[in-house]
Design a protein around this motif. Structure first.
Motif, PDB file in Angstrom:
ATOM      1  N   GLU A 551       0.822  -1.205   0.000  1.00 16.85           N
ATOM      2  CA  GLU A 551       0.000   0.000   0.000  1.00 16.85           C
ATOM      3  C   GLU A 551       0.861   1.261   0.000  1.00 16.85           C
ATOM      4  OE1 GLU A 551      -2.552  -0.539   3.345  1.00 16.85           O
ATOM      5  OE2 GLU A 551      -3.883  -1.958   2.308  1.00 16.85           O
ATOM      6  N   ASP A 554       1.786   1.608  -3.580  1.00 18.47           N
ATOM      7  CA  ASP A 554       0.617   1.889  -4.408  1.00 18.47           C
ATOM      8  C   ASP A 554       0.008   3.227  -4.015  1.00 18.47           C
ATOM      9  OD1 ASP A 554      -1.552   1.689  -6.111  1.00 18.47           O
ATOM     10  OD2 ASP A 554      -2.673   0.332  -4.810  1.00 18.47           O
ATOM     11  N   GLU A 556      -1.294   5.597  -5.717  1.00 18.34           N
ATOM     12  CA  GLU A 556      -2.516   6.007  -6.411  1.00 18.34           C
ATOM     13  C   GLU A 556      -3.684   5.090  -6.089  1.00 18.34           C
ATOM     14  OE1 GLU A 556      -1.682   6.306 -10.540  1.00 18.34           O
ATOM     15  OE2 GLU A 556      -0.057   7.762 -10.278  1.00 18.34           O
ATOM     16  N   LYS A 557      -3.478   4.091  -5.233  1.00 18.29           N
ATOM     17  CA  LYS A 557      -4.534   3.180  -4.786  1.00 18.29           C
ATOM     18  C   LYS A 557      -5.208   2.481  -5.955  1.00 18.29           C
ATOM     19  CE  LYS A 557      -3.540   4.458  -0.694  1.00 18.29           C
ATOM     20  NZ  LYS A 557      -2.644   3.594   0.089  1.00 18.29           N
ATOM     21  N   LYS A 558      -4.408   2.005  -6.921  1.00 21.30           N
ATOM     22  CA  LYS A 558      -4.949   1.295  -8.070  1.00 21.30           C
ATOM     23  C   LYS A 558      -4.954  -0.212  -7.855  1.00 21.30           C
ATOM     24  CE  LYS A 558      -2.038   2.663 -11.127  1.00 21.30           C
ATOM     25  NZ  LYS A 558      -1.373   2.853 -12.450  1.00 21.30           N
ATOM     26  N   GLY A 559      -4.329  -0.697  -6.790  1.00 23.23           N
ATOM     27  CA  GLY A 559      -4.214  -2.128  -6.589  1.00 23.23           C
ATOM     28  C   GLY A 559      -3.103  -2.730  -7.425  1.00 23.23           C
ATOM     29  N   LYS A 560      -2.263  -1.868  -8.009  1.00 21.07           N
ATOM     30  CA  LYS A 560      -1.145  -2.316  -8.846  1.00 21.07           C
ATOM     31  C   LYS A 560       0.066  -1.420  -8.566  1.00 21.07           C
ATOM     32  CE  LYS A 560      -3.180  -5.343 -11.786  1.00 21.07           C
ATOM     33  NZ  LYS A 560      -2.679  -6.687 -12.159  1.00 21.07           N
ATOM     34  N   THR A 562       4.105  -0.687 -10.293  1.00 23.38           N
ATOM     35  CA  THR A 562       4.946  -1.002 -11.446  1.00 23.38           C
ATOM     36  C   THR A 562       6.245  -1.663 -10.990  1.00 23.38           C
ATOM     37  OG1 THR A 562       6.100   1.125 -11.421  1.00 23.38           O
ATOM     38  CG2 THR A 562       4.014   1.014 -12.644  1.00 23.38           C
ATOM     39  N   GLU A 587       3.309  -4.260 -14.464  1.00 22.76           N
ATOM     40  CA  GLU A 587       2.573  -3.930 -13.255  1.00 22.76           C
ATOM     41  C   GLU A 587       2.345  -5.201 -12.439  1.00 22.76           C
ATOM     42  OE1 GLU A 587      -0.025   0.072 -13.918  1.00 22.76           O
ATOM     43  OE2 GLU A 587      -0.984  -1.824 -14.463  1.00 22.76           O
ATOM     44  N   SER A 589       0.315  -7.062  -9.169  1.00 27.49           N
ATOM     45  CA  SER A 589      -0.756  -7.052  -8.189  1.00 27.49           C
ATOM     46  C   SER A 589      -0.158  -7.366  -6.822  1.00 27.49           C
ATOM     47  CB  SER A 589      -1.799  -8.114  -8.544  1.00 27.49           C
ATOM     48  OG  SER A 589      -1.223  -9.415  -8.435  1.00 27.49           O
TER      49      SER A 589
END
Length: 673
Positions: A551, A554, A556-560, A562, A587, A589
């Protein structure tokens, strides 16, 4: 009616608090028990607010609260009373305790409903809010300082324990401060009690305002993050905000040595040996790792808890300095403990050894060896090294103890014992050490499993491990100290293998797996040892930590995230091209990220995946791979979990294949045909 906000700078000792007492009823009508208690969340600044209707006089006071009612310690001074004015709005008062010349007032007038809201909404009864002071809104006050980005630490430590406050990560999201609970004051800031909102564990919070010398702030954080020893207080996390840094440290529930000594007055020689051995272990570790503490004294060592045999820990690195080729020149520390060369302004890390001699003398005598009628005379006695062992107090103290002190209180630092020499002095070497501790079989299993993990996971777990609670770590620290017989802060693999062999007879097998943990230097650090214990005993906590790290990446809170983000965050631990090749995507997960940390280290000598799985048979990884592989074959490409399992197996094959190619290239000088 007006809102009055108080902000007063005042340093206190543990157990004391600051209050406001005055002529109005809201301020207790000059009754100490009814005065307004202030909040110490931003210690040493104490804050509070009240509503007033008429002018009033007031003063600050320091009080104790042993039970329900406040007890006066002292008023702030003999000058005439301070005054409150009544206005419509908010009045902010800033003072220093006892300093009548320092006074700062800001007045913020509340907006009326008509002025603050459109006419069409006049019927809305929503209350108006006072505006913030202009200083709080200025761009200069809000800009990020960038202190943490300039601190040199391992990438895994930066990722797990240094936090730049943002809209998604803030100190208040993770911790809350306990108003009025002051643990003490350090050279660079005060320490208050806090609580981890998620775990409920109590911690110690030190606030460093960013108007201080930034180089000193960076040095303190840098030095304490680098310290990795059972007798040094652990720095768990650092949060950076626009105007301050918040250092989250383990909370030690016992008194400092000064308070403990004050109650006991003096220690027996056996007590003193145990205390000095622990202190010296921490000092020697600091010196070996290039850090001079520069403020060794009873107050800067705390007991882990209130038990009889509680561990002693070094605190407060506010004056610590890196040991380099140039002598230190600034005079600092506490006069009674200061070495002669510190007073002259030209010294090295051996100044700590003089302070250790002073501390040892106090433990055995009850008084400092250099105590003049005033500071000037004390200064002269220190420079001349004039002290004595009074017969009436030292008659029953051993000759070895006196020799230990004498070899530390040498005016010429070149004649003074070093930390390494002091650790083997007969006074410490011949006394009874700590009781023997049986090696926990679970810890051995944890070390074996930990050693089989990949480099990334070992680094991340080692960075996370110091964040475990005092209760979790205590028994592991006992085990570490039992194995670290020389107090170096490192366990030699050879010593561990020998001790394990005495208990289990597994010396050959254990030697092979522990070499992976130790790396090339064949030593296991304290954090790596704690990480192995955490690995074995707290897999659920480990999963939560992995999620928290993901987290943080992440943003941007996209769940991904890079592969570039992961590679940058773990610089030097992750190969960017290899990472993208393993996962076939740019990317990742959370499942991918977790696999990156959990996939095993693949020795190049392996000749097949069966051996790869067999090597990790007791870690649960092999079983999960076999089950997942079957699922992948049965479900085809319709099951997301099965697809993920197939990707993981393919990644393992690629690891094995690259390792085999590297092995053939190393042996033949070229790739195998």
């Amino acid at each position: 009616m007006a809102t009055v906000c108080f902000e007063v700078e005042c340093t206190t000792v543990p157990g004391e608090l600051v209050a406001v007492c005055g002529s109005s009823e809201a301020l207790g009508s000059w009754t100490v028990e009814k005065s307004l208690q202030l909040d110490a969340s931003d210690y040493p600044v104490w804050k509070g607010r009240i509503l007033v209707e008429q002018p009033a006089e007031f003063k600050y006071l320091i009080a104790k609260k042993p039970e329900q009612n406040l007890q006066l310690v002292r008023w702030e001074g003999d000058f005439k009373n301070r005054t409150l004015e009544t206005i419509q709005g908010q009045q902010l008062l800033r003072h220093r305790f006892g300093d009548a010349s320092y006074e700062s007032k800001e007045i913020v007038v509340e907006e009326t409903a008509a002025a603050a809201r459109p006419a069409a909404l006049d019927g809305d009864a929503s209350p108006t809010r006072p505006q913030l002071p202009a200083a709080a809104l200025s761009p200069v006050g809000r800009q990020a300082s960038g202190i943490l980005k300039d601190i040199t630490v391992d990438p895994a430590v930066r990722l797990t324990r240094l936090v730049r406050a943002s809209s998604t990560t803030s100190f208040e999201d993770s911790y809350e401060l306990r108003a009025g609970e002051i643990l003490g004051t350090g050279m660079s800031g005060g320490v208050v009690v806090g609580k981890n909102k998620k775990t409920g564990a109590e911690v110690a919070i030190k606030t460093l305002p960013l108007n201080m010398n930034k180089e000193h702030i960076k040095a303190e954080i840098q030095h304490q993050l680098a310290m990795d020893h059972p007798n040094i207080c652990r720095l768990l996390e650092v949060y950076e905000e626009p105007t301050r840094l918040l250092l989250v440290m383990e909370k030690l529930n016992g008194p400092d040595l000064f308070d403990a000594f004050s109650k006991k007055r003096r220690y027996t020689e056996t007590d003193a040996v145990d205390i000095v051995r622990q202190i010296l272990s921490a000092v020697a570790y600091c010196h070996r790792n290039g850090v001079c503490h520069r403020d060794l004294k009873l107050e800067n060592f705390c007991l882990e808890d209130d038990s009889e045999n509680a561990r002693i820990k070094m605190i407060d690195f506010g004056l610590a300095h890196s040991i380099d080729d140039f002598p230190m020149t600034d005079s600092c520390g506490t006069l009674y403990y200061a070495a002669p060369e510190v007073l002259r302004g030209n010294y090295t890390e051996r100044c700590d050894m003089w302070s250790l001699g002073i501390l040892t003398y106090i433990l055995l005598d009850g008084r400092a060896p250099f105590m003049g009628r005033n500071d000037r005379q004390t200064y002269r006695l220190i420079l001349q090294g004039e002290y004595r062992f009074a017969e009436e107090r030292w008659a029953h103290v051993s000759a070895n103890a006196k020799d230990f002190i004498s070899k530390l209180l040498q005016v010429d630092p070149q004649q003074r014992m070093t930390a390494e020499e002091a650790t083997v002095h007969p006074w410490l070497a011949t006394s009874e050490g700590a009781p023997s501790v049986e090696l926990d079989r679970g810890i051995l299993d944890g070390l074996k499993a930990f050693s089989r993990s990949n480099e990334v996971k070992r680094a991340v777990l080692s960075a996370i491990a110091p964040m475990a609670s005092v209760e979790q770590v205590r028994k592991w620290a006992d085990q570490f100290e039992a194995l670290d017989e020389n107090g170096t802060g490192q366990i030699k693999v050879s010593d561990l293998v020998e001790k394990v062999a005495q208990q289990s007879g597994e010396d050959v097998h254990v030697a092979e797996v522990l070499k992976l943990t130790a790396g090339t230097n064949q030593e296991i650090s304290y954090s790596a040892f704690l990480a192995a214990c955490l690995f074995h005993h707290h897999s659920s906590a480990e999963e939560e930590q992995f999620r928290a790290l993901f987290e943080r990446l992440d943003k941007e809170k996209k769940g991904k995230v890079t592969v570039e983000q992961v590679s940058k965050a773990l610089d030097g631990l992750v190969d960017l091209d290899g990472l993208e090749s393993d996962f076939g995507a740019r990317e990742l997960s959370f499942t991918d990220f977790r696999w990156l940390l959990q996939r095993p280290l693949t020795p190049s000598s392996l000749v097949g995946l069966r051996q790869l799985l067999g090597l990790y048979e007791d870690s649960g990884i092999a079983k999960s791979w076999r089950v997942d592989t079957v699922r992948a074959k049965m479900a085809g490409e319709t099951d997301e979990g099965a697809i993920e399992a197939a990707r993981r197996e393919n990644a393992a094959w690629r690891q094995w294949h690259r390792a085999r190619l590297r092995e053939e290239k190393d042996e033949d000088g070229k790739l195998g045909q």
